[in-house]
Design an enzyme around this catalytic site. Structure first.
Site, PDB file in Angstrom:
ATOM      1  N   GLU A  35       0.779  -1.233   0.000  1.00  0.00           N
ATOM      2  CA  GLU A  35       0.000   0.000   0.000  1.00  0.00           C
ATOM      3  C   GLU A  35       0.817   1.293   0.000  1.00  0.00           C
ATOM      4  O   GLU A  35       0.750   2.073   0.960  1.00  0.00           O
ATOM      5  CB  GLU A  35      -0.941   0.020   1.213  1.00  0.00           C
ATOM      6  N   GLU A  55      -5.806  -8.458   1.111  1.00  0.00           N
ATOM      7  CA  GLU A  55      -6.396  -8.118   2.411  1.00  0.00           C
ATOM      8  C   GLU A  55      -7.868  -7.831   2.216  1.00  0.00           C
ATOM      9  O   GLU A  55      -8.255  -7.174   1.252  1.00  0.00           O
ATOM     10  CB  GLU A  55      -5.789  -6.842   3.034  1.00  0.00           C
TER      11      GLU A  55
HETATM   12  C1  FCB Z   1      -4.498  -1.701   5.548  1.00  0.00           C
HETATM   13  C2  FCB Z   1      -3.099  -2.079   5.971  1.00  0.00           C
HETATM   14  C3  FCB Z   1      -2.999  -3.034   7.095  1.00  0.00           C
HETATM   15  C4  FCB Z   1      -4.124  -2.937   8.071  1.00  0.00           C
HETATM   16  C5  FCB Z   1      -5.456  -2.810   7.388  1.00  0.00           C
HETATM   17  C6  FCB Z   1      -6.625  -2.719   8.301  1.00  0.00           C
HETATM   18  O1  FCB Z   1      -4.522  -0.418   5.055  1.00  0.00           O
HETATM   19  O2  FCB Z   1      -2.391  -2.672   4.910  1.00  0.00           O
HETATM   20  O3  FCB Z   1      -1.729  -2.886   7.656  1.00  0.00           O
HETATM   21  O4  FCB Z   1      -3.920  -1.977   9.034  1.00  0.00           O
HETATM   22  O5  FCB Z   1      -5.443  -1.698   6.552  1.00  0.00           O
END
Ligand code: FCB
Length: 463
Positions: free
Chosen positions: A157, A363
């Site tokens: 990210e 994620e």
């Molecule tokens: C994302 C991040 C991760 C975590 C999630 C909830 O932005 O990659 O580290 O904190 O959010």
């Protein structure tokens, strides 16, 4: 789903490891920033450093076949000269071996925000020398772990850490400066291309990609003004990472626009060529929410990226770009994140059509306050959230998108940056007040059924 689909969960070094000053780990920018501001920190976090065997066994028992985690640069490289810390290497060797012994495929992120403080001292991602240092660090990782790792992500990210660090000022180094955001963004994308080049030149096994905080953008209507706002928001939220990593070029309309008010002389032709020549093999997309926008009306562009729970409470000067709005019909989490699984389907279709690369959803999950003092957390809300998002992925697969994995965020409860440990995402509860005891939640059992059935246990709904 494809028979080799990865069903896993994810963490990040700073958020779960703890042991912040053990075995030669040096200070990271997050240690310094949180200690100096007396904020809740990850000194101990979930103490994965000492609990990794238990955690990896739990992954296996939970039906998971992959684990996405990050390596800690300050644990592996001790100083600006690039000295390797053998104890840091040992730790990750043990973690990787333990994964393999348990039938878990390691999916490794090289950088998940914990820049060594010794680089922050000279400007962090604003210091162009950090690119080469990162490339060296990446090579050390490939050399030491490359014989057992088949999936690498250069960065987690870039948008989220740089926008929060340099534009919003909510993350270290806490700046509020468009020029600095641009420079840091350029350096990070260049560093990513350098690592891809090193990976290719070294003929390491496996594939290399990047992980992006994906925010598919919708407009409130179809007017041409809204379409312009959508394009601006898409450039801001997605294209500068995805186009650059996957197509090898920064979006030219974005560069043109920025060049009118800011200095772009950092972008050197020989470096742009390296970016062009070293694109990624796959995309990792993290999905939490989409962005709904309308044309800019007045004042400063308002965005939801604030981590305070109050949309729009952060003002960002990107005059005339777009305005973010909330859909009154939508449901929102306690942290005011829109719950919108359909956005994942739309986003996957767009990304696959545009980039034509394999995609991993690296994620996805929901952060809530939970009482974990009970024997079993019945997180039905998380189950329905995950069900609906995996359903969105399956719909995209049905439409022909090449999606190869899903990682729940997060493996266990952990330290959630500025939200501390209050915002819980884990499939496994961690009792931070009581010996860091691990207790699988209902979502963990449910996810096992999903993984064991390769997705057949998902309650499907066609769009
Ligand atoms: C994302 C991040 C991760 C975590 C999630 C909830 O932005 O990659 O580290 O904190 O959010």
């Amino acid at each position: 789903m494809h028979k080799e689909f990865l069903w896993g969960s994810a963490t990040a070094s700073y958020q779960c490891e703890g042991a912040w000053n053990e075995d030669g780990r040096v200070e990271s920018m997050w240690d310094r920033y949180l200690h100096e501001h007396h904020l809740e920190n990850g000194d101990i976090a979930s103490d994965f450093y000492h609990h990794y065997k238990e955690d990896i066994k739990l992954m296996k028992a939970g039906g998971q076949n992959a684990y996405r985690f990050s390596l800690s640069w300050p644990r592996i490289i001790s100083d600006r000269e690039g000295t390797i810390n053998p104890l840091g290497i040992d730790f990750y060797n043990r973690v990787i071996d333990c994964c393999l012994e348990n039938g878990i495929t390691p999916f490794v992120t090289i950088y998940h925000w914990d820049l060594p403080q010794y680089w922050q001292e000279t400007g962090g991602w604003l210091d162009h020398n950090v690119c080469e240092a990162y490339d060296h660090y990446a090579k050390v990782c490939f050399d030491n772990f490359g014989d057992r790792v088949n999936y690498w992500a250069t960065f987690n990210e870039p948008k989220w850490c740089l926008v929060n660090g340099y534009l919003i000022g909510n993350y270290p180094p806490g700046e509020h400066d468009v020029q600095h955001t641009m420079n840091a963004a350029y350096n990070m994308m260049f560093a990513s291309a350098l690592a891809v080049r090193t990976f290719r030149q070294g003929n390491y096994q496996g594939k290399i990609g990047i992980v992006h905080s994906y925010t598919p953008v919708d407009g409130v209507d179809d007017t041409i003004q809204t379409q312009i706002a959508v394009r601006n928001a898409d450039n801001y939220s997605n294209n500068w990472v995805l186009d650059t990593a996957a197509l090898g070029e920064f979006p030219m309309d974005l560069v043109t626009r920025l060049s009118q008010d800011y200095d772009i002389s950092l972008m050197k032709p020989e470096e742009l060529k390296i970016i062009k020549d070293n694109t990624v093999d796959f995309l990792g997309l993290n999905y939490y929410a989409r962005s709904l926008v309308k044309p800019y009306t007045h004042g400063e562009t308002q965005l939801q990226f604030n981590n305070t729970g109050k949309p729009g409470s952060t003002k960002i000067v990107l005059k005339d770009w777009f305005e973010q709005v909330m859909d009154p019909k939508s449901e929102f989490t306690e942290w005011d994140t829109e719950i919108y699984p359909r956005g994942l389907y739309d986003g996957l279709k767009k990304a696959y059509a545009k980039y034509d690369l394999p995609i991993y959803v690296t994620e996805n999950g929901v952060g809530v306050r939970e009482d974990v003092s009970v024997p079993k957390v019945h997180d039905d809300w998380r189950i329905s959230y995950m069900n609906d998002h995996i359903n969105a992925i399956m719909n995209a697969v049905d439409d022909g998108c090449d999606i190869r994995g899903y990682f729940a965020w997060s493996t266990m409860d952990l330290y959630s940056w500025k939200n501390g440990v209050e915002k819980r995402y884990g499939l496994v509860a961690v009792d931070f007040d009581h010996h860091l005891e691990r207790r699988p939640k209902a979502s963990y059992d449910w996810f096992k059924k999903v993984a064991d059935s390769n997705g057949d246990a998902i309650k499907r709904q066609a769009y």
